[in-house]
Design an enzyme around this catalytic site. Sequence first.
Site, PDB file in Angstrom:
ATOM      1  N   TYR A 156       0.850  -1.205   0.000  1.00 14.63           N
ATOM      2  CA  TYR A 156       0.000   0.000   0.000  1.00 14.63           C
ATOM      3  C   TYR A 156       0.883   1.252   0.000  1.00 14.63           C
ATOM      4  O   TYR A 156       0.503   2.301  -0.498  1.00 14.63           O
ATOM      5  CB  TYR A 156      -0.949  -0.012   1.189  1.00 14.63           C
ATOM      6  CG  TYR A 156      -2.164   0.875   1.013  1.00 14.63           C
ATOM      7  CD1 TYR A 156      -3.155   0.550   0.078  1.00 14.63           C
ATOM      8  CD2 TYR A 156      -2.339   2.029   1.762  1.00 14.63           C
ATOM      9  CE1 TYR A 156      -4.269   1.344  -0.089  1.00 14.63           C
ATOM     10  CE2 TYR A 156      -3.452   2.836   1.610  1.00 14.63           C
ATOM     11  CZ  TYR A 156      -4.407   2.491   0.682  1.00 14.63           C
ATOM     12  OH  TYR A 156      -5.519   3.291   0.522  1.00 14.63           O
ATOM     13  N   LYS A 163      -3.514   8.197   3.508  1.00 19.90           N
ATOM     14  CA  LYS A 163      -4.727   7.909   4.302  1.00 19.90           C
ATOM     15  C   LYS A 163      -4.568   8.421   5.736  1.00 19.90           C
ATOM     16  O   LYS A 163      -5.548   8.867   6.346  1.00 19.90           O
ATOM     17  CB  LYS A 163      -5.042   6.412   4.289  1.00 19.90           C
ATOM     18  CG  LYS A 163      -5.548   5.885   2.941  1.00 19.90           C
ATOM     19  CD  LYS A 163      -6.793   6.603   2.447  1.00 19.90           C
ATOM     20  CE  LYS A 163      -7.436   5.866   1.282  1.00 19.90           C
ATOM     21  NZ  LYS A 163      -8.532   6.652   0.651  1.00 19.90           N
ATOM     22  N   ILE A 192     -12.208  -4.313  -0.866  1.00 18.46           N
ATOM     23  CA  ILE A 192     -13.332  -4.656  -1.741  1.00 18.46           C
ATOM     24  C   ILE A 192     -12.816  -4.630  -3.176  1.00 18.46           C
ATOM     25  O   ILE A 192     -12.043  -3.742  -3.537  1.00 18.46           O
ATOM     26  CB  ILE A 192     -14.486  -3.627  -1.600  1.00 18.46           C
ATOM     27  CG1 ILE A 192     -14.979  -3.539  -0.144  1.00 18.46           C
ATOM     28  CG2 ILE A 192     -15.640  -3.994  -2.526  1.00 18.46           C
ATOM     29  CD1 ILE A 192     -15.997  -2.418   0.096  1.00 18.46           C
ATOM     30  N   LEU A 195     -12.548  -0.986  -9.081  1.00 16.93           N
ATOM     31  CA  LEU A 195     -11.538  -0.645 -10.094  1.00 16.93           C
ATOM     32  C   LEU A 195     -10.213  -0.278  -9.441  1.00 16.93           C
ATOM     33  O   LEU A 195      -9.143  -0.665  -9.904  1.00 16.93           O
ATOM     34  CB  LEU A 195     -12.033   0.517 -10.967  1.00 16.93           C
ATOM     35  CG  LEU A 195     -13.109   0.188 -11.999  1.00 16.93           C
ATOM     36  CD1 LEU A 195     -13.503   1.460 -12.748  1.00 16.93           C
ATOM     37  CD2 LEU A 195     -12.617  -0.881 -12.970  1.00 16.93           C
TER      38      LEU A 195
END
Length: 259
Positions: A156, A163, A192, A195
């Site tokens: 990430y 974030k 989830i 895209l």
Amino acid sequence: MGFLAGKRALIVGVASDRSIAWGIAEAMAREGAELAYTYQNDKLKERVTELAEQTNSRLVLPLDVAEDTEIDAVFSRLSAEWDRIDIIAHSVAFAPREQLSGSYVDTVTRDGFRLAQDISSYSFVALAKAARRMLRPGSSLITVSYLAAVRTIPNYNVMGPAKASLEANVRFMASDLGPSGIRVNCISAGPIKTLAAAGIGGMRIMLHYMEKTAPLRRGVTVQEVGNAAAFLCSDLATGITGEVLYVDGGYHVIGMSPE
Ligand code: NAD
Ligand code: 0WE
């Protein structure tokens, strides 16, 4: 009558019917909100317009959140149609793809870091700033974060600090706008398949890991994120601001996996 009846909501971040923003839009429309949408670029215009029609919305405006002129144009267009905005849902993130895999320290660049912060965090307060005159006591802003704001997640990378910054932004915006009766909250969603998650190496493994270890032993859906967002932006949540609400099947509370 739904619990958002009479509310007017701007939805930023629909790219497809799998988008978290679409889950938010459907939940808000179901609860009686009137919606307006933005789309990032011409490639997405038709798809977002079709989805908007499904929620009886014809207010579909272009918006690249990197451009202050486009942000201003959205609210000057909206002010011609609406006397106020009750809800802004921000569901946007971006970092250069090549920085979302491999060693964080080796792949991060100054430009990548700046861009991730700009698109994924600054844009939230930029929307609030431009919308300020249309916000009223009772208005509510919401954004979408991820656990990597507060814990490291492999690959990430540069999005983690973005974030973290987004969640701090939520707290500063909540403190600043609270005296005006405007609430600002965040949902930290579990992984989830959208895209933005497509083509991310290890996404399948992460979802499988969630299903094995999260207290609810499954992943979450955009409908579940949407329902929580609709609640937070409604008058059912008038005592809640500056909050990060986890919609992740309880994954964030786990300290050790059961096996
Ligand atoms: P998505 O691809 O459907 O949505 C991302 C949206 O960001 C797209 O609509 C895209 O057009 C928009 N966007 C990117 N750059 C933009 C720009 N410059 N201007 C305007 N719009 C721009 O994916 P998603 O998973 O629904 O992502 C929505 C939010 O949810 C993001 O903030 C993401 O970080 C967050 N989130 C996603 C997950 C997940 O696993 N999918 C988990 C937690 C949080
Ligand atoms: O926030 C996200 C994804 C955000 C994102 C996705 C992309 C893909 C396309 C930001 N920038 C880009 N840039 C692109 O060019 N998520 C929470 C989903 C996600 O992304 C990951 C994850 C998870 C979960 C990346 C690495 C590891 C896990």
